[in-house]
Design an enzyme around this catalytic site. Sequence first.
Site, PDB file in Angstrom:
ATOM      1  N   ASP A   1      -1.821   5.647  -5.109  1.00 21.11           N
ATOM      2  CA  ASP A   1      -2.136   4.803  -3.963  1.00 21.11           C
ATOM      3  C   ASP A   1      -2.525   3.384  -4.381  1.00 21.11           C
ATOM      4  OD1 ASP A   1      -4.514   5.063  -1.155  1.00 21.11           O
ATOM      5  OD2 ASP A   1      -2.941   3.613  -1.663  1.00 21.11           O
TER       6      ASP A   1
ATOM      7  N   ASP B   1       0.821  -1.216   0.000  1.00 24.85           N
ATOM      8  CA  ASP B   1       0.000   0.000   0.000  1.00 24.85           C
ATOM      9  C   ASP B   1       0.849   1.257   0.000  1.00 24.85           C
ATOM     10  OD1 ASP B   1      -2.357   1.442   2.434  1.00 24.85           O
ATOM     11  OD2 ASP B   1      -1.893   1.929   0.331  1.00 24.85           O
TER      12      ASP B   1
HETATM   13  C1  LIG Z   1     -11.613  -3.086   2.138  1.00 22.22           C
HETATM   14  N1  LIG Z   1     -11.387  -2.796   3.552  1.00 22.22           N
HETATM   15  C2  LIG Z   1     -10.288  -3.584   4.120  1.00 22.22           C
HETATM   16  C3  LIG Z   1      -9.029  -3.067   3.542  1.00 22.22           C
HETATM   17  C4  LIG Z   1      -8.218  -3.693   2.635  1.00 22.22           C
HETATM   18  C5  LIG Z   1      -7.139  -2.820   2.418  1.00 22.22           C
HETATM   19  C6  LIG Z   1      -7.365  -1.745   3.212  1.00 22.22           C
HETATM   20  O1  LIG Z   1      -6.587  -0.693   3.405  1.00 22.22           O
HETATM   21  C7  LIG Z   1      -6.856   0.445   2.690  1.00 22.22           C
HETATM   22  C8  LIG Z   1      -8.151   0.852   2.428  1.00 22.22           C
HETATM   23  C9  LIG Z   1      -8.342   2.069   1.744  1.00 22.22           C
HETATM   24  C10 LIG Z   1      -7.216   2.793   1.364  1.00 22.22           C
HETATM   25  N2  LIG Z   1      -5.966   2.350   1.611  1.00 22.22           N
HETATM   26  C11 LIG Z   1      -5.771   1.179   2.268  1.00 22.22           C
HETATM   27  O2  LIG Z   1      -8.542  -1.874   3.875  1.00 22.22           O
END
Ligand SMILES: CNCc1ccc(Oc2cccnc2)o1
Length: 398
Positions: free
Chosen positions: A288, A105
Amino acid sequence: MHSFITSAALVATAGLAYAVPHELVGRSTFSVKQVAAGKVLKSGPLAMMKTYNKYAKIGAVAPANVVSAAAAVQSGQVAANPESYDESYLCPVTIGGQSLNLDFDTGSADLWVFSTLTPTSESTGHAMYNPSTSGTLKSGETWDITYGDGSGASGTVYADKVVVGGVTATSQAVEAATSVSSSFTSDTDDDGLLGLAFSSINTVSPTAQTTFFDTVKSTLATKLFTADLKKGAAGAYDFGYIDTSKYTGSIVYTAVSTSNGFWEFTAGGYSVGTSTTVSGSIGDAIADTGTTLMYLPTAAVTAYYKQVSSATYSSSQGGYVFSCTATLPNFNVAIGGKTFVVPGSYINYAPISTSQCFGGIQANTGIGFTIFGDIFLKSVFAVFDQSQTAPRLGFAEQ
Ligand SMILES: CNCc1ccc(Oc2cccnc2)o1
């Protein structure tokens, strides 16, 4: 100045018998790739090892100091495997020799994992990190993170060995979850996140920790990583090098602001479909990989769905929806002076009923900036580059 001749001379001074490389025998001229004077390639030892390896068959043996210098220079590649509808991309990582699939991420800076400390009611179905095997507790350190979609997790912190595509962080901060939110529990493909934003937004308190990239970057051949995400297929994150076979044309670079801890840049004009009318600038945006969709300024979103006759904003679904049979226009955006095309087919994100589909382009209302998430990133080859005096983002067509 690094050149082939220098390497050959080095082989000679190393007292090693070497034949004139066969491709040079009898030739009067040849070209040698030059490196600008003063640009010290961290990968010099790597280049030398390649020479020794190339002539190993005729007896060349690298001296121990060259072997160790080359070994200190890392690079590697890890697969990025899509979940259904490319909701996120998961990459195999080993932590203390234990294998977990993590969501890389670039929008956050914590490496956190499901663990043996996570309540069973929240961790069933997930691979878990057991810190007792080889983890060293970072006493008194805790973490607590909330993401843009409202999901989140929290816990305690250990140091352990983390390996990503062969690149090793010998003592990486590993954030073990003692609590996770429901959407993480239910996404059993996802065993945690590996943050690749800037370490300034790491949530560990009282001592912020470095991301995996920041931990290893000084040992990388080149201080950068690339993201080559794909629609409905495995892509890859590469660390320490640019694989020129993964993109077409040239990479354009654009300046990054790190003040919010994101890979934040300024995107230029946009257009919808084949229309060449540039309908204004996108402006402040982040790259992102951890966000599934594209969240754009309302003017761009309105302009886009104006060209989709069945499109409407659904307050119950919380976004723009349209007929799944709609033919969607491309979304074009200029970055670093080059126009990148997000194919219309990428903007039909997923069905929400037998006839309606959810848009891959949504409004950035309430977020405060534009997010170029996976819908955009799977359309390009992206370079997250800290090899220059200032961080920069590179984009190329893939
Ligand atoms: C979908 N919700 C669980 C989940 C998977 C990944 C993440 O993390 C995120 C969500 C939104 C933006 N960036 C990272 O949350």
